[in-house]
Motif scaffolding. Structure first.
Motif, short mmCIF file in Angstrom:
data_model
loop_
_atom_site.label_atom_id
_atom_site.label_comp_id
_atom_site.label_asym_id
_atom_site.label_seq_id
_atom_site.Cartn_x
_atom_site.Cartn_y
_atom_site.Cartn_z
N GLU A 188 25.19 -31.44 5.82
CA GLU A 188 24.03 -31.92 6.79
C GLU A 188 23.36 -30.59 7.30
OE1 GLU A 188 25.74 -35.81 8.78
OE2 GLU A 188 26.90 -33.94 9.12
N GLN A 189 24.07 -29.54 7.30
CA GLN A 189 23.25 -28.17 7.82
C GLN A 189 22.59 -27.40 6.66
OE1 GLN A 189 26.58 -28.94 8.45
NE2 GLN A 189 25.73 -29.72 10.30
N GLY A 190 22.73 -28.09 5.43
CA GLY A 190 21.93 -27.40 4.36
C GLY A 190 22.73 -26.58 3.51
N HIS A 191 24.09 -26.31 3.95
CA HIS A 191 25.03 -25.50 3.26
C HIS A 191 25.22 -26.06 1.82
CE1 HIS A 191 25.90 -24.08 7.48
NE2 HIS A 191 25.17 -23.34 6.99
N ILE A 192 25.34 -25.18 0.58
CA ILE A 192 25.83 -25.65 -0.56
C ILE A 192 27.53 -25.91 -0.51
CG2 ILE A 192 25.94 -25.08 -3.11
CD1 ILE A 192 23.44 -23.89 -2.52
N ILE A 193 27.75 -26.94 -0.82
CA ILE A 193 29.17 -27.20 -0.75
C ILE A 193 29.85 -27.35 -2.22
CG2 ILE A 193 30.87 -29.08 -0.29
CD1 ILE A 193 29.40 -27.60 2.18
N GLU A 194 29.08 -27.68 -3.16
CA GLU A 194 29.54 -27.91 -4.58
C GLU A 194 28.54 -27.85 -5.55
OE1 GLU A 194 32.09 -31.43 -5.44
OE2 GLU A 194 30.30 -31.98 -6.79
N GLN A 195 28.99 -27.18 -6.59
CA GLN A 195 28.26 -27.07 -7.68
C GLN A 195 28.93 -27.63 -9.06
OE1 GLN A 195 25.09 -26.17 -8.38
NE2 GLN A 195 25.12 -25.61 -10.66
N SER A 196 28.29 -28.57 -9.90
CA SER A 196 28.98 -29.13 -10.76
C SER A 196 28.15 -29.30 -11.91
CB SER A 196 29.42 -30.61 -10.32
OG SER A 196 28.34 -31.40 -10.13
N ARG A 197 28.74 -29.29 -13.29
CA ARG A 197 28.27 -29.74 -14.47
C ARG A 197 28.87 -30.98 -14.88
NH1 ARG A 197 28.16 -23.80 -14.98
NH2 ARG A 197 30.33 -24.00 -16.23
N ASN A 198 28.28 -32.06 -15.53
CA ASN A 198 28.68 -33.21 -15.86
C ASN A 198 28.14 -33.35 -17.15
OD1 ASN A 198 28.42 -36.32 -16.59
ND2 ASN A 198 29.81 -36.10 -14.51
N TYR A 199 28.96 -33.51 -18.35
CA TYR A 199 28.53 -33.60 -19.75
C TYR A 199 28.80 -35.32 -20.16
CZ TYR A 199 28.54 -28.53 -19.78
OH TYR A 199 28.58 -27.37 -19.32
N THR A 200 28.16 -35.89 -20.13
CA THR A 200 28.28 -37.39 -20.28
C THR A 200 27.94 -37.88 -21.78
OG1 THR A 200 27.74 -37.88 -17.61
CG2 THR A 200 27.51 -39.64 -19.43
#
Length: 240
Positions: free
Chosen positions: A215-227
């Motif tokens: 909610e504060q605009g901080h990056i929490i997670e980076q993910s790569r999803n190969y589907t």
């Protein structure tokens, strides 16, 4: 079936009817379709029309012909709404698909220059790296790589990620994901990863790279999803 319409061939109309019944569960995975004669009688079309409709769905990977036994439903496509923040488990359950997750790797590593800049931490600060397989009804759907700063969820190392979703863990730590930015690409996997998904290295997969913010605009997670392309269907809505 609208025989009066000259815009859509009958076999395509029938194809969409069969597809709808697969997606809604009326034709369940691993069950046989009605025979060509039964479908032809039910929809007042020729057997050739039925055969053509079935063939297109066989080519899409939704159906399989078994000599001497008939045509069987393989699976449904899993639809994901790109406008809504949802975890894999929630997405599967909403579509009456039984989800399961196998964690392949969960480790702590230095952030390095790239993730330090992304998360606003120092290169020597630690982040969690998680690699996991996601299954729907026992079939491999996607391979995920996830990066999370250790200081946000320090006890994640001891949490069973096949039982608790990351979204549940974030909530336990008072983290609320507000928005995400996703990009879509088409890539080929290395042999080991392709084998995990049950495909060859020549088969392209959908790569979703997602950056999630609180909610504060901080990056929490980076993910790569190969589907797998034959397992996923994705929805985007456009508004004026």
């Amino acid at each position: 079936m609208d025989k009066a319409s000259g815009l859509t061939p009958l076999y395509m109309q029938l194809r969409e009817i069969i597809r709808y019944k697969i997606e809604t569960g009326e034709f369940a995975p691993c069950t046989a379709l009605p025979s060509e004669n039964e479908l032809a009688d039910e929809y007042a079309v020729t057997r050739q029309t039925v055969r053509n409709a079935i063939e297109t769905l066989v080519n899409e990977g939704l159906l399989r012909r078994v000599a001497g036994k008939g045509v069987f439903v393989l699976r449904t496509h899993i639809e994901r709404d790109l406008e809504v923040l949802k975890g894999f488990t929630q997405t599967m359950l909403e579509r009456n698909v039984t989800p399961s997750i196998k964690v392949l790797k969960k480790m702590i590593r230095p952030a390095g220059a790239k993730y330090a800049m992304m998360f606003g931490i120092r290169p020597e600060d630690e982040i969690f790296y998680i690699k996991r397989m996601c299954y729907g009804n026992g079939e491999p759907v996607s391979l995920e790589e996830i990066f999370v700063p250790r200081n946000l969820v320090p006890k994640i190392q001891g949490i069973d990620l096949s039982v608790f979703s990351l979204y549940e863990i974030y909530e336990l730590y008072g983290i609320k994901l507000e928005r995400a930015r996703q990009t879509l690409d088409m890539v080929h996997l290395e042999p080991n990863d392709a084998n995990l998904l049950g495909i060859t290295t020549q088969t392209p997969v959908l790569l979703f790279e997602c950056t999630s913010y609180d909610e504060q605009g901080h990056i929490i997670e980076q993910s790569r999803n190969y589907t797998r392309g034959d397992k996923g269907r994705f929805t985007v809505r456009f508004r004026r």
